[in-house]
Write a protein that holds these residues in place. Sequence first.
Motif, PDB file in Angstrom:
ATOM      1  N   LEU A 239     -38.832   0.603 -22.093  1.00 22.55           N
ATOM      2  CA  LEU A 239     -38.981   0.007 -20.769  1.00 22.55           C
ATOM      3  C   LEU A 239     -37.618  -0.527 -20.358  1.00 22.55           C
ATOM      4  CD1 LEU A 239     -40.846  -0.886 -18.450  1.00 22.55           C
ATOM      5  CD2 LEU A 239     -41.199  -3.043 -19.696  1.00 22.55           C
ATOM      6  N   VAL A 240     -37.114  -0.057 -19.217  1.00 16.13           N
ATOM      7  CA  VAL A 240     -35.741  -0.379 -18.819  1.00 16.13           C
ATOM      8  C   VAL A 240     -35.688  -0.781 -17.354  1.00 16.13           C
ATOM      9  CG1 VAL A 240     -34.815   1.258 -20.508  1.00 16.13           C
ATOM     10  CG2 VAL A 240     -35.190   2.000 -18.139  1.00 16.13           C
ATOM     11  N   LEU A 241     -34.565  -1.425 -17.013  1.00 20.98           N
ATOM     12  CA  LEU A 241     -34.181  -1.663 -15.626  1.00 20.98           C
ATOM     13  C   LEU A 241     -32.897  -0.888 -15.380  1.00 20.98           C
ATOM     14  CD1 LEU A 241     -34.799  -5.514 -15.360  1.00 20.98           C
ATOM     15  CD2 LEU A 241     -36.126  -3.727 -14.231  1.00 20.98           C
ATOM     16  N   VAL A 242     -32.892  -0.025 -14.376  1.00 19.69           N
ATOM     17  CA  VAL A 242     -31.749   0.847 -14.107  1.00 19.69           C
ATOM     18  C   VAL A 242     -31.235   0.585 -12.703  1.00 19.69           C
ATOM     19  CG1 VAL A 242     -30.903   3.220 -14.166  1.00 19.69           C
ATOM     20  CG2 VAL A 242     -32.864   2.587 -15.550  1.00 19.69           C
ATOM     21  N   SER A 243     -29.908   0.461 -12.580  1.00 18.93           N
ATOM     22  CA  SER A 243     -29.302   0.302 -11.258  1.00 18.93           C
ATOM     23  C   SER A 243     -29.331   1.639 -10.521  1.00 18.93           C
ATOM     24  CB  SER A 243     -27.859  -0.172 -11.400  1.00 18.93           C
ATOM     25  OG  SER A 243     -27.040   0.878 -11.889  1.00 18.93           O
ATOM     26  N   PRO A 244     -29.164   1.628  -9.186  1.00 20.48           N
ATOM     27  CA  PRO A 244     -29.120   2.903  -8.451  1.00 20.48           C
ATOM     28  C   PRO A 244     -28.026   3.838  -8.968  1.00 20.48           C
ATOM     29  CG  PRO A 244     -29.431   1.080  -6.930  1.00 20.48           C
ATOM     30  CD  PRO A 244     -29.166   0.463  -8.268  1.00 20.48           C
ATOM     31  N   ASP A 245     -26.860   3.288  -9.328  1.00 20.65           N
ATOM     32  CA  ASP A 245     -25.794   4.135  -9.873  1.00 20.65           C
ATOM     33  C   ASP A 245     -26.198   4.712 -11.220  1.00 20.65           C
ATOM     34  OD1 ASP A 245     -24.160   3.760  -7.707  1.00 20.65           O
ATOM     35  OD2 ASP A 245     -23.039   2.091  -8.600  1.00 20.65           O
ATOM     36  N   GLY A 246     -26.854   3.905 -12.050  1.00 24.61           N
ATOM     37  CA  GLY A 246     -27.317   4.398 -13.346  1.00 24.61           C
ATOM     38  C   GLY A 246     -28.367   5.479 -13.197  1.00 24.61           C
ATOM     39  N   ALA A 247     -29.238   5.318 -12.195  1.00 30.68           N
ATOM     40  CA  ALA A 247     -30.276   6.319 -11.963  1.00 30.68           C
ATOM     41  C   ALA A 247     -29.673   7.678 -11.660  1.00 30.68           C
ATOM     42  CB  ALA A 247     -31.189   5.870 -10.830  1.00 30.68           C
ATOM     43  N   PRO A 266     -37.009  -6.420  -6.896  1.00 30.64           N
ATOM     44  CA  PRO A 266     -36.376  -7.158  -5.788  1.00 30.64           C
ATOM     45  C   PRO A 266     -34.852  -7.135  -5.821  1.00 30.64           C
ATOM     46  CG  PRO A 266     -38.221  -8.404  -6.676  1.00 30.64           C
ATOM     47  CD  PRO A 266     -38.015  -7.237  -7.596  1.00 30.64           C
ATOM     48  N   ASP A 267     -34.248  -7.059  -7.025  1.00 30.81           N
ATOM     49  CA  ASP A 267     -32.789  -7.075  -7.111  1.00 30.81           C
ATOM     50  C   ASP A 267     -32.155  -5.706  -6.880  1.00 30.81           C
ATOM     51  OD1 ASP A 267     -33.463  -5.756  -9.400  1.00 30.81           O
ATOM     52  OD2 ASP A 267     -32.471  -7.136 -10.785  1.00 30.81           O
ATOM     53  N   GLY A 268     -32.967  -4.708  -6.520  1.00 27.08           N
ATOM     54  CA  GLY A 268     -32.435  -3.382  -6.229  1.00 27.08           C
ATOM     55  C   GLY A 268     -32.486  -2.423  -7.396  1.00 27.08           C
ATOM     56  N   ARG A 269     -32.744  -2.933  -8.595  1.00 25.37           N
ATOM     57  CA  ARG A 269     -32.847  -2.063  -9.756  1.00 25.37           C
ATOM     58  C   ARG A 269     -34.234  -1.408  -9.818  1.00 25.37           C
ATOM     59  NH1 ARG A 269     -30.848  -5.495 -14.856  1.00 25.37           N
ATOM     60  NH2 ARG A 269     -32.300  -7.015 -13.934  1.00 25.37           N
ATOM     61  N   ILE A 270     -34.379  -0.458 -10.720  1.00 26.39           N
ATOM     62  CA  ILE A 270     -35.628   0.289 -10.854  1.00 26.39           C
ATOM     63  C   ILE A 270     -36.181   0.044 -12.253  1.00 26.39           C
ATOM     64  CG2 ILE A 270     -36.718   2.561 -10.749  1.00 26.39           C
ATOM     65  CD1 ILE A 270     -34.247   3.464  -9.108  1.00 26.39           C
ATOM     66  N   ARG A 271     -37.428  -0.384 -12.327  1.00 23.31           N
ATOM     67  CA  ARG A 271     -38.112  -0.563 -13.609  1.00 23.31           C
ATOM     68  C   ARG A 271     -38.821   0.747 -13.954  1.00 23.31           C
ATOM     69  NH1 ARG A 271     -40.576  -5.145 -16.428  1.00 23.31           N
ATOM     70  NH2 ARG A 271     -39.602  -6.432 -14.805  1.00 23.31           N
ATOM     71  N   ALA A 272     -38.565   1.275 -15.150  1.00 25.63           N
ATOM     72  CA  ALA A 272     -39.145   2.574 -15.520  1.00 25.63           C
ATOM     73  C   ALA A 272     -39.329   2.657 -17.029  1.00 25.63           C
ATOM     74  CB  ALA A 272     -38.247   3.715 -15.046  1.00 25.63           C
ATOM     75  N   THR A 273     -40.196   3.561 -17.440  1.00 22.79           N
ATOM     76  CA  THR A 273     -40.424   3.850 -18.853  1.00 22.79           C
ATOM     77  C   THR A 273     -39.803   5.203 -19.160  1.00 22.79           C
ATOM     78  OG1 THR A 273     -42.479   2.586 -18.884  1.00 22.79           O
ATOM     79  CG2 THR A 273     -42.149   4.169 -20.661  1.00 22.79           C
ATOM     80  N   ALA A 291     -23.390  -1.414 -17.998  1.00 25.40           N
ATOM     81  CA  ALA A 291     -24.184  -2.460 -17.350  1.00 25.40           C
ATOM     82  C   ALA A 291     -25.179  -1.903 -16.339  1.00 25.40           C
ATOM     83  CB  ALA A 291     -23.259  -3.460 -16.656  1.00 25.40           C
ATOM     84  N   ASP A 292     -25.225  -0.583 -16.174  1.00 23.14           N
ATOM     85  CA  ASP A 292     -26.162   0.019 -15.224  1.00 23.14           C
ATOM     86  C   ASP A 292     -27.569   0.152 -15.783  1.00 23.14           C
ATOM     87  OD1 ASP A 292     -24.552   0.377 -12.935  1.00 23.14           O
ATOM     88  OD2 ASP A 292     -23.538   2.061 -13.918  1.00 23.14           O
ATOM     89  N   ILE A 293     -27.784  -0.266 -17.029  1.00 21.50           N
ATOM     90  CA  ILE A 293     -29.118  -0.215 -17.605  1.00 21.50           C
ATOM     91  C   ILE A 293     -29.347  -1.444 -18.465  1.00 21.50           C
ATOM     92  CG2 ILE A 293     -28.436   1.094 -19.670  1.00 21.50           C
ATOM     93  CD1 ILE A 293     -31.136   2.601 -19.400  1.00 21.50           C
ATOM     94  N   GLU A 294     -30.545  -1.987 -18.393  1.00 24.38           N
ATOM     95  CA  GLU A 294     -30.958  -3.101 -19.250  1.00 24.38           C
ATOM     96  C   GLU A 294     -32.267  -2.718 -19.927  1.00 24.38           C
ATOM     97  OE1 GLU A 294     -32.483  -7.769 -19.098  1.00 24.38           O
ATOM     98  OE2 GLU A 294     -31.685  -6.817 -17.282  1.00 24.38           O
ATOM     99  N   VAL A 295     -32.295  -2.798 -21.250  1.00 23.37           N
ATOM    100  CA  VAL A 295     -33.498  -2.481 -22.010  1.00 23.37           C
ATOM    101  C   VAL A 295     -34.354  -3.739 -22.143  1.00 23.37           C
ATOM    102  CG1 VAL A 295     -34.407  -1.752 -24.237  1.00 23.37           C
ATOM    103  CG2 VAL A 295     -32.416  -0.588 -23.262  1.00 23.37           C
TER     104      VAL A 295
END
Length: 332
Positions: A239-247, A266-273, A291-295
Amino acid sequence: MKSSRLISILLLLQTRGRMTAAQLADELEVSVRTVYRDVESLHAAGVPLYGDAGHSGGYQLLAGHRFSRLTDLYAGEAEALFLAGIPGAAAELGLGAHFVDAQLKLRASLPAPLRDHVDRLRSRFHIDAPGWYAENTEAPFLPGVAEAVRTSRVLAVRYRRWKEPTDVDRRLEPYGLVLKAGRWYLVAGPGPRTYRVDQILGLDVTDEEFDIPEDFSLPDWWAAHQIAFRARLHGGDALVLVSPDGAKRLTGEAARALADTGVPEPDGRIRATLPIESVAHAQHAFLALGADIEVLEPAELRDRLAETVSRLAARYGVTPPLPERTPPPRTP
């Protein structure tokens, strides 16, 4: 569409001989009833086509009758034939000279306007199959393997695999060769199993012949093998949070999973599995995104990434910032 299908039926019967309605239907991807109607249309047009009933029956053309004009190429067909050929692959198989001769004969058979058109087209397209970062692997025994595939001869090989003992002797029945991303793979029995041709250390083409199972189809087997291979790679999820650039930098299965499971935050990132092969593999893959992804989960992967980042910061003399915390509510 129907006229094209009628020509296809005649070409199939002309090149393969007797075929049943079911075989024609499978080849043309239509119903058997449609084949019956097409055959009636051919009869009405005076085509010397007849059929026999029974277990060994089928349709066939009158003996010695051929439709020479059917083999004339349309512009699109000529373009496809010239553009589909990969001269590099033919050369690796030991067929480079034959490939050139075949193209010369095909070109010479075309009418002048179509020949000039194809020549112009060939100068504007170039096929380079391997990926940008693919290593330049050599497969010196590929021509011998290809010869064994063509003649159905058993191979005695010395093969290098990834686990101990690394170098082993194998008796292989070569069913076929597959070129995938610039690398040749041998599909061989018993099994069948897949072998990288560039990992063959020694080769002997024996005089022993073998028969490929009647129900074996190389394209179908390879497609199933690819599906099974991808399934084995999926060892878990993250389960991660990915920035638009990371996506934008995600590829393959990860990109597809992001599209299927992604939810905007809300912060613009995307939560995905995202699927992962293993924690260790995902650690290296996600570090490349910086920094474009947070696990968020699993905890083991998150802890490994945090530890790696801390070690990097210490090595470069940087004190990592403390994680942001929500301030406690004020007491009135």
